[in-house]
Design an enzyme around this catalytic site. Structure first.
Site, PDB file in Angstrom:
ATOM      1  N   ASP A  76       9.938  -6.209  -4.503  1.00  0.00           N
ATOM      2  CA  ASP A  76       8.908  -6.850  -3.684  1.00  0.00           C
ATOM      3  C   ASP A  76       8.987  -8.347  -3.964  1.00  0.00           C
ATOM      4  O   ASP A  76       9.582  -8.772  -4.957  1.00  0.00           O
ATOM      5  CB  ASP A  76       7.511  -6.318  -4.048  1.00  0.00           C
ATOM      6  N   ILE A  77       8.360  -9.128  -3.112  1.00  0.00           N
ATOM      7  CA  ILE A  77       8.342 -10.577  -3.334  1.00  0.00           C
ATOM      8  C   ILE A  77       7.331 -10.943  -4.422  1.00  0.00           C
ATOM      9  O   ILE A  77       7.328 -12.052  -4.942  1.00  0.00           O
ATOM     10  CB  ILE A  77       8.053 -11.323  -2.012  1.00  0.00           C
ATOM     11  N   ILE A  90      -3.292   4.253   7.351  1.00  0.00           N
ATOM     12  CA  ILE A  90      -3.046   5.043   6.142  1.00  0.00           C
ATOM     13  C   ILE A  90      -4.166   4.800   5.126  1.00  0.00           C
ATOM     14  O   ILE A  90      -4.472   3.652   4.798  1.00  0.00           O
ATOM     15  CB  ILE A  90      -1.672   4.691   5.512  1.00  0.00           C
ATOM     16  N   GLN A 134       0.826  -1.215   0.000  1.00  0.00           N
ATOM     17  CA  GLN A 134       0.000   0.000   0.000  1.00  0.00           C
ATOM     18  C   GLN A 134       0.859   1.264   0.000  1.00  0.00           C
ATOM     19  O   GLN A 134       0.675   2.149  -0.821  1.00  0.00           O
ATOM     20  CB  GLN A 134      -0.916   0.001   1.227  1.00  0.00           C
ATOM     21  N   TYR A 144       2.035  -7.862  16.073  1.00  0.00           N
ATOM     22  CA  TYR A 144       2.545  -6.786  15.220  1.00  0.00           C
ATOM     23  C   TYR A 144       3.165  -5.675  16.066  1.00  0.00           C
ATOM     24  O   TYR A 144       4.275  -5.205  15.798  1.00  0.00           O
ATOM     25  CB  TYR A 144       1.373  -6.250  14.392  1.00  0.00           C
TER      26      TYR A 144
END
Ligand code: SER
Length: 313
Positions: free
Chosen positions: A35-36, A173, A13, A143
């Protein structure tokens, strides 16, 4: 030219829009996205893109050497709700990725690191209103535990090894280009998709659950601004604030544009996570130390989202 930027997690994001903004500022070829998984078409087409597993330090090193990288924005992470379902995986991803990048900075392969923390570092015993930067933390989510540990490791690498790492605690966000995934604040993005698609939304948080939030443009500006600031003497992960609202309040703001919009409530496990977090954040330290200021309030955020999604769907 030996000062290129690597964004890790560029299909996520924040990584998507961060990459595009950095390319606008520094030039397309100077900002390498990784990125993966594949991501946004514009990100993949407008400049270099590498598939990269951030838990593999050798692979990161190869990309860094290939593209002569000096700065890394480490945006890959497993968010709060999904981390509760996969605690070990979340710990491994969130911590190993950070160690890999911090170690590369300690070895002087790179000069500067951005690593995002979160409001999730706070827990049920933290003050809920105007939560200060330094207070009781005790996060109660996987987290949050990984983010608070990460903050301590950043401070340690800064103090012991002189690593230049910069960090902010993002609130939820809100954006339309790339969806968030697996977070507790995701409802505040999903609600716009519901509003546009069928004028209704069922919220997984209860109507009066207030959380700190921020429009994407403000988040990106904060991120780039703290990286552009001269070297800080002390490492701190800065509180950042913009707007705070509940599902009910955002639905009222949406109704100003879509009068027959309706919202229903069906809470799940994410309600407990939300209740453990602050409602409003005191970010005066960031405003003082590096002149942080947000620009987008709730009404503008809603306008931007409804307009942006119109073109995105
Ligand atoms: N947006 C994140 C989440 O909900 C918080 O940092 O997990």
């Amino acid at each position: 030219m030996n000062n290129n930027i690597l964004v890790i997690g560029a299909s996520g994001q924040i990584g998507t829009e961060l990459t595009l903004k950095l390319r606008q500022i520094y030039g397309n070829q100077k900002v390498v996205a990784s990125d993966i998984r594949n991501g946004n078409y514009e990100v993949m087409e407008s400049g270099p893109f590498e598939i990269l597993d951030v838990t593999n330090k050798d692979d990161i090193l190869k990309v860094i050497q290939k593209h002569k990288i000096t700065q890394v924005y480490l945006m890959a992470a497993m968010l709060s709700a999904i981390a509760e379902k996969k605690p070990k995986n979340a710990w491994e991803l969130n911590m190993n990725s950070l160690f890999n990048v911090l170690d590369l900075a300690r070895e002087k392969v790179i000069d500067k690191v951005f690593w995002p923390s979160s409001i999730a570092v706070f827990g049920p015993s933290s003050p809920k209103q105007d939560t200060p930067q330094l207070t009781v933390m005790n996060p109660s989510t996987v987290y949050g535990i990984s983010k608070l540990a990460g903050e301590s490791w950043c401070a340690y690498y800064h103090d012991k090894f002189g690593v230049d790492v910069r960090s902010v605690r993002y609130p939820g966000i809100i954006s339309y280009k790339t969806n968030p995934g697996g977070g507790t604040t995701d409802y505040a993005v999903e609600i716009f998709h519901g509003a546009k698609a069928h004028k209704s939304y069922t919220s997984f948080l209860s109507e009066n659950t207030v959380l700190p939030m921020m429009y994407m443009d403000d988040a990106i500006n904060a991120t780039i601004k703290i990286m552009q600031h001269e070297k800080f003497e002390r490492y701190t992960s800065y509180n950042l604030a913009a707007v705070s609202f509940s599902p009910k309040e955002i639905s009222e703001a949406i109704k100003k544009h879509i009068p027959d919009f309706t919202i229903n409530y069906k809470t799940d496990d994410r309600q407990g996570i939300a209740e453990s977090w602050p409602q409003t954040i005191d970010d005066k330290q960031a405003r003082k130390d590096w002149n942080w200021e947000h620009k987008v309030d709730l009404d503008e955020l809603v306008r931007e989202m409804l307009q942006g999604l119109h073109f995105a769907v």
